[in-house]
Design a protein around this motif. Structure first.
Motif, short mmCIF file in Angstrom:
data_model
loop_
_atom_site.label_atom_id
_atom_site.label_comp_id
_atom_site.label_asym_id
_atom_site.label_seq_id
_atom_site.Cartn_x
_atom_site.Cartn_y
_atom_site.Cartn_z
N GLY A 120 17.03 -27.29 12.64
CA GLY A 120 16.42 -26.43 11.65
C GLY A 120 15.56 -25.35 12.29
O GLY A 120 15.72 -25.02 13.47
N ALA A 121 14.61 -24.81 11.50
CA ALA A 121 13.72 -23.75 11.95
C ALA A 121 12.46 -23.80 11.11
O ALA A 121 12.41 -24.45 10.05
N GLY A 122 11.43 -23.08 11.56
CA GLY A 122 10.19 -23.06 10.81
C GLY A 122 9.04 -22.58 11.67
O GLY A 122 9.24 -22.04 12.76
N LYS A 123 7.84 -22.80 11.15
CA LYS A 123 6.68 -22.33 11.89
C LYS A 123 5.50 -23.26 11.64
O LYS A 123 5.42 -23.96 10.63
N ALA A 124 4.57 -23.23 12.61
CA ALA A 124 3.32 -23.97 12.52
C ALA A 124 2.20 -23.02 12.92
O ALA A 124 2.30 -22.31 13.93
N THR A 125 1.16 -22.97 12.10
CA THR A 125 0.04 -22.09 12.40
C THR A 125 -0.92 -22.77 13.36
O THR A 125 -0.89 -24.00 13.55
N PHE A 126 -1.81 -21.97 13.97
CA PHE A 126 -2.82 -22.53 14.86
C PHE A 126 -3.78 -23.45 14.11
O PHE A 126 -4.48 -24.26 14.73
#
Length: 738
Positions: free
Chosen positions: A637-643
């Motif tokens: 899959g794909a995605g993002k994580a913030t600081f």
């Protein structure tokens, strides 16, 4: 008859008494009136033949046969602007002459007693005081009309003793207006001389300035050539920071008083000072410092108003005008060659004659210790050179160790910036070499060129508050104006390297110093044992992390320090890839929840691999592609994580065991040379999927509290199907397929 004889003798005695009285009046009243102007003129003439200064006197008294008393003697010279400057004031001066003052030529002085003299010396670009040097370079050349008998000091002195009571000396360096005057007060000097061979005098000298300074010297002085040779010198200096005056000259104050340095210095050695040719001066001294402390303002933060940079300094140093090491000898040879080329012949140029300074100085640090809170810097060796002919400085083979303690806030700003946030602990071996120019560059903001090579080695280094351990750590830096580069020393010694939990770490990059500071770094880790890493990462009160496998990663990061309303974290950008081999992922957060949601058996705990590509920007880590493959479960899959820990991912999970069963029922081989049949079989199964072969999940929430929501199954893209095929085959590495 007898009465007549008696009267005759009385008349004779009377005339003898009158004669003696007249003689006494002549000798003690009239003769001084006659001789005193002569003595005054001769003293003034003797001074003018040797110095670019004028001797002014209040009253002069001659005491037959050899005594002279001078009241309010003042030596006056001109400064650069032509203004009169008082160099020496003596309220009372007593002279004992070696012979009667009636002959022609200079007065010959045997003994001097100076009461409360005050000496004020001013050093400028042209030398001591004014447009010319105080001491005349060549008296016979500058005063050709004066007879030779007036030119030699050896004809003016036959000194046996010089006594100075309650003196003060103030030395002002106008080339360094930011320094305070060097002052010695309440000085008592008893200088005894014995003419070894006229004009050479031997002397013993003692000066004490209360508790601040003490000086003892013995040697010889040639009164004609004005050459001072100190065969033995011992001195003690007690420096107190924040004083309006100092017992040391301005050139040392730049290093000591300007940095609020205090301590006890013990100095011993020899020196040679030809006062007419100070460029030929020489010295060799050993310096011992105890109980030192310093506060270097540019290394302190604005909040640390009372904190010292160095709490305690001790050390032993060797200073000389001659090279002390082989490298310094090579530099001295180059300086001699440069001087021979730029100043051909034997006569110095006008500029050199005006400067009258030693061409070079050399320093060897024999040992030193600097305490900074619970941090300790120990220097075992360092050699420094300062050459005016080459107009360069040099540091060679400076070696030492830095023991990093808990309180990083007590370190100087440059070291604190490098060690505080990573929370480094350990004993660091340091080697430093450097060289630079003393030529002031032209143009606003231009810096003097320099180059410093700094090598750092650490057998065991603990990092971060969690005390992660790296071994055999090394770092090689090249520092130039405005730039710090992490460069490879050679193919075997990378710019940054370390052994990390069974694997290795390497890196390189650069930091552009200034406001703001910019950096570009790149690095990689190879074969790091995540299970061992997790044991150290987990705090006592925390549950042991389930990380396992061998980690590989490559990262490039860029950023800057806070500026323009942005924090440093806001400005980080970069990209990278990671890979984990032989990992057990079933019990990891999120993956364990996904496995439970699709009823995958414990077989998912068997070893597998994970890989991903990511990008860092705007306080987010965006995973362009991420995949995990165990024997019975595949996730991509794909995605993002913030600081801040917020998650936003979409993942597709495939129960690989079920896929394999379906493919076997369809007689589609898992391993084939081309992969077309497997690819077609996957497409057929997708077209007829019942919802039990692919699952999609949305991951939100935070890293500590993730939220997993099932979604409709999408149609896999061609790249997704290729990746699923590789997961099913179970051969090769995921990262190669992404």
């Amino acid at each position: 008859m007898e009465q007549k004889r008696k009267n005759r003798w009385m008349r004779r005695l009377r005339w003898a008494g009158v004669a003696i009285g007249v003689l006494g009046v002549v000798v003690y009243v009239i003769l001084p009136l006659i001789v005193t102007p002569m003595i005054r003129a001769r003293l003034q003439k003797q001074i003018s033949t040797q110095l670019n200064a004028e001797l002014k006197m209040g009253s002069v008294s001659y005491w037959f046969p050899y005594g002279v008393t001078v009241v309010d003697a003042v030596l006056v010279a001109k400064d650069q602007q032509g203004e009169a400057v008082e160099l020496l004031r003596i309220p009372r001066l007593k002279l004992a002459l070696a012979r009667l003052p009636f002959h022609e030529g200079p007065l010959v002085i045997r003994k001097l007693i100076l009461e409360k003299p005050a000496i004020h010396l001013i050093d400028s670009e042209q030398g001591i005081v004014g447009r010319r040097s105080l001491v005349k370079a060549d008296a016979s050349a500058t005063q050709p009309t004066i007879p030779d008998r007036w030119q030699k000091l050896s004809e003016m002195f036959e000194l046996r003793r010089v006594t100075i009571k309650d003196a003060q000396i103030i030395y002002e360096d106008r080339e360094s207006p930011e320094t305070v005057p060097a002052a010695w007060r309440n000085i008592d000097i008893d200088l005894t001389t014995t003419p070894a061979a006229n004009p050479l005098y031997q002397f013993n000298f003692t000066a004490i300035n209360g508790t601040l300074a003490e000086l003892h010297a013995a040697g010889s002085f040639n009164v004609d050539s004005l050459e001072l040779v100190v065969a033995q010198i011992t001195s003690k200096l007690n420096l107190k920071a924040g004083q309006k005056e100092s017992p040391i000259p301005a050139n040392l104050q730049r290093l000591l008083l300007d940095n609020n340095m205090s301590g006890n210095f013990a100095i011993a050695g020899t020196a040679r000072a030809p006062l007419r040719k100070m460029e030929e001066a020489a010295f060799d001294v050993h310096v011992s410092l105890s109980d030192g402390a310093a506060r270097i303002a540019r290394w302190q933060s604005e909040k640390d108003t009372d904190q010292t940079t160095f709490d305690r300094i001790v050390g032993k140093f060797h200073c000389s005008s001659e090279p002390l090491t082989e490298d310094q000898g090579l530099m001295a040879t180059a300086g001699d060659l440069r001087a021979a080329v730029t100043r051909p012949g034997t006569r110095p140029t006008t500029a050199v004659a005006k400067n009258r300074k030693m061409p070079a100085a050399y320093l060897l640090v024999e040992e030193a210790e600097i305490v900074m809170g619970d941090n300790l810097l120990r220097v075992t060796n360092a050699a420094a050179a300062y050459d005016r002919r080459l107009r360069e400085w040099q540091i060679k083979q400076a070696r030492g160790t830095l023991t990093l303690g808990k309180h990083k806030e007590e370190l100087p700003k440059p070291i604190r910036a490098a060690t505080e946030k990573p929370q480094f602990f350990g004993v660091v071996d340091i080697t430093l070499d450097g060289q630079g120019s003393m030529i002031k560059p032209r143009g606003a903001g231009a810096r003097r060129p320099f180059q410093i090579n700094l090598k750092v080695r650490c057998p065991e280094l603990m990092m971060t508050p969690r005390r992660l351990v790296a071994t055999n750590v090394s770092c090689n830096m090249l520092i130039t104006p405005g730039l710090v580069q992490f460069v490879d020393e050679d193919p075997q010694h990378r710019a940054i390297s370390a052994n990390l939990y069974g694997g290795s770490l390497i890196g390189h990059g650069a930091i552009r110093t200034g406001k703001p500071t910019h950096y570009d770094m790149a690095g990689s880790i190879t074969d790091v044992d995540l299970r061992a890493f997790a044991r150290d990462w987990t705090r006592n009160e925390e549950k042991l992390s389930k990380l396992s496998g061998r980690a590989f990663a490559t990262v490039q990061l860029s950023g800057a320090t806070s500026h323009g309303g942005h924090r440093a974290l806001d400005l980080i950008t970069g990209e990278g890839v990671f890979e984990i081999l032989d990992g057990e992922f079933y019990e990891l957060p999120i993956l364990s929840d996904i496995a439970s949601a699709i009823s995958v058996s414990k077989g998912a705990a068997e070893v597998g691999q994970a890989a991903g590509r990511f990008k860092v920007e705007h306080r987010e880590i965006e995973f362009k592609r991420i995949a995990v493959a165990a024997p019975v479960l595949g996730v991509q899959g794909a995605g993002k994580a913030t600081f801040d820990g917020e998650l936003d991912f979409k993942l597709v999970a495939a129960p690989l065991a079920d896929w394999k069963k379906q493919l076997q029922k369809s007689n589609i081989p898992l391993l084939d040379s081309v992969g077309a049949e497997l690819f077609g079989g996957i497409q057929k199964l997708l077209n007829t999927a019942t919802g039990k072969l692919l699952y999609q999940f949305k991951i939100s929430g935070t890293a500590t509290k993730p939220s997993i929501t099932p979604e409709a199954v999408p149609i896999l893209t061609e790249d997704g199907m290729k990746l699923l095929k590789d997961m099913l085959k179970g051969t090769g590495r995921l990262l190669d397929q992404m």
